[in-house]
Motif scaffolding. Structure first.
Motif, PDB file in Angstrom:
ATOM      1  N   TRP A  22       1.244  -3.052  -2.296  1.00  0.00           N
ATOM      2  CA  TRP A  22       0.668  -3.003  -0.958  1.00  0.00           C
ATOM      3  C   TRP A  22       1.742  -2.768   0.105  1.00  0.00           C
ATOM      4  N   ASP A  23       2.853  -3.491  -0.002  1.00  0.00           N
ATOM      5  CA  ASP A  23       3.919  -3.379   0.999  1.00  0.00           C
ATOM      6  C   ASP A  23       4.639  -2.039   0.963  1.00  0.00           C
ATOM      7  N   SER A  24       4.495  -1.300  -0.121  1.00  0.00           N
ATOM      8  CA  SER A  24       5.153   0.007  -0.187  1.00  0.00           C
ATOM      9  C   SER A  24       4.333   1.107   0.490  1.00  0.00           C
ATOM     10  N   LEU A  25       3.084   0.803   0.817  1.00  0.00           N
ATOM     11  CA  LEU A  25       2.247   1.776   1.512  1.00  0.00           C
ATOM     12  C   LEU A  25       2.621   1.834   2.983  1.00  0.00           C
ATOM     13  N   PRO A  26       2.515   3.013   3.592  1.00  0.00           N
ATOM     14  CA  PRO A  26       2.775   3.098   5.042  1.00  0.00           C
ATOM     15  C   PRO A  26       1.784   2.231   5.821  1.00  0.00           C
ATOM     16  N   GLU A  27       2.215   1.732   6.942  1.00  0.00           N
ATOM     17  CA  GLU A  27       1.377   0.848   7.759  1.00  0.00           C
ATOM     18  C   GLU A  27       0.059   1.516   8.146  1.00  0.00           C
ATOM     19  N   ASP A  28       0.096   2.792   8.508  1.00  0.00           N
ATOM     20  CA  ASP A  28      -1.149   3.460   8.900  1.00  0.00           C
ATOM     21  C   ASP A  28      -2.108   3.578   7.714  1.00  0.00           C
TER      22      ASP A  28
END
Length: 104
Positions: A22-28
């Motif tokens: 999850w944390d590796s996904l871009p914030e947007d």
């Protein structure tokens, strides 16, 4: 959103399907995923209501059924629908820990 969700035929809704941390996904992307999930979550009570109507119809059929084998079949169908409703409620209650569910 197609790469982050898949349609579950049994539940009749899309479920999260993320193969990355999850944390590796871009914030947007995370925000879009959460927004999409909230839209899906909002439809779950309507889906449950539809399944409850099916259960009520099958229970009415069961009340008027004289054939034992058909009664057993109706009971099995009712149990399957009830199980689906239970699973939908579990997914509906998934809000704060939605990111954990998405890793499943």
């Amino acid at each position: 959103m197609e790469k982050y969700f898949h349609h579950n035929d049994r539940l009749g809704i899309q479920l999260p399907s993320i193969d990355k941390e999850w944390d590796s996904l871009p914030e947007d992307a995370r925000q879009s995923i959460l927004l999409h999930w909230e839209r899906i979550r909002g439809m779950i009570p309507d889906r449950i209501h539809d399944l409850e109507k099916c259960i009520n119809t099958k229970q009415e059929q069961l009340n008027n059924e004289a054939d034992f084998e058909r009664s057993c079949q109706l009971n099995s169908e009712i149990a399957d629908l009830a199980s689906t409703i239970n699973d939908l409620w579990l997914w509906f209650r998934t809000k704060q820990d939605v990111t954990e569910k998405m890793h499943m």
